[in-house]
Design a protein around this motif. Sequence first.
Motif, short mmCIF file in Angstrom:
data_model
loop_
_atom_site.label_atom_id
_atom_site.label_comp_id
_atom_site.label_asym_id
_atom_site.label_seq_id
_atom_site.Cartn_x
_atom_site.Cartn_y
_atom_site.Cartn_z
N GLY A 49 0.78 -1.23 0.00
CA GLY A 49 0.00 0.00 0.00
C GLY A 49 0.81 1.28 0.00
N GLU A 50 2.13 1.19 0.08
CA GLU A 50 2.96 2.40 0.03
C GLU A 50 3.08 2.84 -1.42
N PRO A 51 2.73 4.10 -1.72
CA PRO A 51 2.74 4.54 -3.12
C PRO A 51 4.15 4.65 -3.70
N PHE A 52 4.25 4.33 -4.98
CA PHE A 52 5.50 4.60 -5.70
C PHE A 52 5.14 5.21 -7.05
N CYS A 53 6.06 5.95 -7.61
CA CYS A 53 5.80 6.73 -8.82
C CYS A 53 5.47 5.81 -9.99
N PRO A 54 4.34 6.02 -10.67
CA PRO A 54 3.99 5.17 -11.81
C PRO A 54 4.85 5.43 -13.04
N GLY A 57 9.06 4.86 -10.94
CA GLY A 57 9.11 3.72 -10.03
C GLY A 57 9.74 3.98 -8.68
N THR A 58 10.11 5.20 -8.39
CA THR A 58 10.74 5.47 -7.11
C THR A 58 9.75 5.46 -5.96
N LEU A 59 10.23 5.04 -4.79
CA LEU A 59 9.39 5.04 -3.59
C LEU A 59 9.42 6.38 -2.89
N ARG A 60 10.26 7.26 -3.36
CA ARG A 60 10.39 8.58 -2.71
C ARG A 60 9.27 9.49 -3.20
N CYS A 61 8.15 9.38 -2.56
CA CYS A 61 6.98 10.19 -2.89
C CYS A 61 6.45 10.81 -1.61
N HIS A 62 5.94 12.02 -1.70
CA HIS A 62 5.34 12.65 -0.52
C HIS A 62 3.88 12.97 -0.80
N THR A 63 3.11 13.02 0.28
CA THR A 63 1.67 13.21 0.17
C THR A 63 1.33 14.68 0.03
N MET A 64 0.45 14.99 -0.92
CA MET A 64 -0.07 16.34 -1.10
C MET A 64 -1.52 16.35 -0.62
N GLY A 65 -2.21 17.44 -0.83
CA GLY A 65 -3.61 17.51 -0.44
C GLY A 65 -4.49 16.70 -1.36
N VAL A 79 2.80 13.98 -10.43
CA VAL A 79 1.72 14.04 -9.45
C VAL A 79 0.69 12.97 -9.82
N PHE A 80 0.29 12.15 -8.86
CA PHE A 80 -0.61 11.04 -9.15
C PHE A 80 -1.46 10.73 -7.93
N THR A 81 -2.50 9.93 -8.15
CA THR A 81 -3.36 9.45 -7.07
C THR A 81 -3.42 7.93 -7.15
N VAL A 82 -4.16 7.33 -6.23
CA VAL A 82 -4.24 5.87 -6.20
C VAL A 82 -4.99 5.32 -7.42
N THR A 83 -5.78 6.15 -8.07
CA THR A 83 -6.54 5.68 -9.24
C THR A 83 -6.00 6.21 -10.56
N SER A 84 -4.92 6.99 -10.53
CA SER A 84 -4.37 7.54 -11.77
C SER A 84 -3.93 6.43 -12.71
#
Length: 343
Positions: A49-54, A57-65, A79-84
């Motif tokens: 469940g930890e997001p990674f860049c689509p 592929g990096t795991l270094r992502c931070h949460t925005m609003g 910039v992406f979401t769980v459904t992008s």
Amino acid sequence: MAKSEQQPKGQHFLLSPECRTLTVMDLAKVREATAYGWFKRMRWPQTDGEPFCPKCGTLRCHTMGRSRFKCSDRACKTVFTVTSGTVFHARKLSFKKMVMAIWFSVNSVKGKAALQLSREIGVQYKTAWVLLMKLREAIAWRREDMVLEGEVEIDGKYAGGHIRPENKAEDRVDRRLKKFQNMKRLCALALRERGLGRGGQTFTRVIRDEDGDAAWAAVRDHVSRQATVIADEHGSYNDLAGLNKLKRVNHSKAYQAEDGTNTNQVESFFSRVQRAYVGIHHRFSLKYFDWYVAELAWREDSRDWGNRRQTFNVLRVALARPTSRYLCGYWQGNKPPDLIWAG
């Protein structure tokens, strides 16, 4: 398991407690944050469940609003979401409502009508229809890598193209003749794998007519060469003897041959298609007949799963598929091509 809790021999699976692993009462208690967590775990199962860049592929992502994420790589910054980029791309429904829509769909063993779903989750008919069709398209993709083994039954079922006969007998014509047909009747070709210690798989393909080329191509591409193919007396299956060991049953004489050869399992699947056609949808749009039949094949293969497993299986499959080229923007004019196999 205690003797009193054991499932009675011969009891239908839907009568057992194993089928009721997720009820509507359970879903009613689910909070939006919990449903969002389910989406994250199904979208990124590799990282729990930890997001990674689509994109990179990096795991270094931070949460925005607004539940958005941004890649921290200076060269990417996606910039992406769980459904992008998934079936649910550009969604407007809440995560809980989408989970409930999937649950209502899989919990209906013979299919789900969009009009009924629209009333159950409180959305417009158009919203429910497109959501269900996106799920059907995603489920249909499972056929691409499907290879059937063991004993495989093959048969075809015609649907659609019904023309109401004339009132007076003298005005009626023989609709079996090609010149009196409207050419809207299609054939669903099905290959049903008998269970091998696991649930058998069902491969489907919609074709114009039950012909030898389509049967040959389906068996060639989706049946193991070591498998035994079982067919009825239809002439389109004659050439399959050049691909696999072939057994036949002549239905004009008996439903089952003297040695036990039959096509009962694929006929059972076709009965599910017929019940969905007559009792749930009342008709299939022939343009999307392939997706309807593919979804019913998945229902046939997962009939012994609990509804929790069914729900999360569809959610995982939908989040693993890219955005639909044909259904995203459907009501703005984007339409799929004819979903009929043409060789």
